[in-house]
Design a protein around this motif. Structure first.
Motif, PDB file in Angstrom:
ATOM      1  N   SER A  30       0.794  -1.217   0.000  1.00 16.30           N
ATOM      2  CA  SER A  30       0.000   0.000   0.000  1.00 16.30           C
ATOM      3  C   SER A  30       0.832   1.277   0.000  1.00 16.30           C
ATOM      4  O   SER A  30       0.279   2.365  -0.171  1.00 16.30           O
ATOM      5  N   TRP A  53       0.118   5.221  -4.846  1.00 22.11           N
ATOM      6  CA  TRP A  53       0.055   4.304  -3.720  1.00 22.11           C
ATOM      7  C   TRP A  53      -1.363   4.088  -3.201  1.00 22.11           C
ATOM      8  O   TRP A  53      -1.714   2.988  -2.777  1.00 22.11           O
ATOM      9  N   ASN A  54      -2.183   5.132  -3.236  1.00 22.36           N
ATOM     10  CA  ASN A  54      -3.544   5.013  -2.703  1.00 22.36           C
ATOM     11  C   ASN A  54      -4.606   4.979  -3.807  1.00 22.36           C
ATOM     12  O   ASN A  54      -5.803   5.039  -3.512  1.00 22.36           O
ATOM     13  N   ARG A  72      -6.380  -0.624  -8.119  1.00 26.43           N
ATOM     14  CA  ARG A  72      -5.678  -1.422  -7.120  1.00 26.43           C
ATOM     15  C   ARG A  72      -6.572  -1.669  -5.923  1.00 26.43           C
ATOM     16  O   ARG A  72      -7.489  -0.890  -5.641  1.00 26.43           O
ATOM     17  N   ASN A  74      -5.630  -2.382  -2.116  1.00 22.10           N
ATOM     18  CA  ASN A  74      -4.537  -2.510  -1.160  1.00 22.10           C
ATOM     19  C   ASN A  74      -4.823  -3.567  -0.102  1.00 22.10           C
ATOM     20  O   ASN A  74      -3.892  -4.129   0.480  1.00 22.10           O
ATOM     21  N   ASN A  77      -3.559  -6.623  -1.791  1.00 21.51           N
ATOM     22  CA  ASN A  77      -2.206  -6.539  -2.368  1.00 21.51           C
ATOM     23  C   ASN A  77      -2.231  -6.846  -3.857  1.00 21.51           C
ATOM     24  O   ASN A  77      -1.417  -7.639  -4.366  1.00 21.51           O
TER      25      ASN A  77
END
Length: 124
Positions: A30, A53-54, A72, A74, A77
């Motif tokens: 994350s 990332w977020n 994505r 998080n 994963n």
């Protein structure tokens, strides 16, 4: 040890869709930006998409804008690439990659870790 494993590739007719997945392990997923690249036979590896990332920021290569979507999860994963309106020129091995930073990256050199790739073939 970071491990990235792509899945979801295959053979599809032009105009069809595929969804690629990339499962990550061995690092705090994350915190880091992710990307997708592709490489066709005899050609250089090319940027496809990147996500922060977020998930708050994304960017795409010109050839896939409006057709592909990166996302994505998080909690799982995982990073995904939804590919719609596929064309024969999208045929390539698709690679998932992880940065050492949280921001977007559009160059191969921006990425520290790579998966083994998954083949996508689009027939005309």
């Amino acid at each position: 040890q970071v491990q990235l494993v792509e899945s979801g590739g295959g053979l599809v007719q032009a105009g069809g869709s595929l969804r690629l997945s990339c499962a990550a392990s061995g690092r705090t997923f994350s915190e880091y930006a992710m990307g997708w690249f592709r490489q066709a036979p005899g050609k250089e590896r090319m940027f496809v998409a990147t996500i922060s990332w977020n998930g708050g920021m994304t960017d795409y290569g010109d050839s896939v804008k409006g057709r592909f979507t990166i996302s994505r999860d998080n909690a799982k994963n995982a990073v995904y690439l939804q590919m719609n309106s596929l064309k024969p020129e999208d045929t390539a091995v698709y690679y998932c990659a992880m940065r050492r930073f949280g921001g977007l990256g559009i160059r191969s050199i921006d990425y520290a870790y790579w998966g083994q790739g998954t083949q996508v073939t689009v027939s005309s």
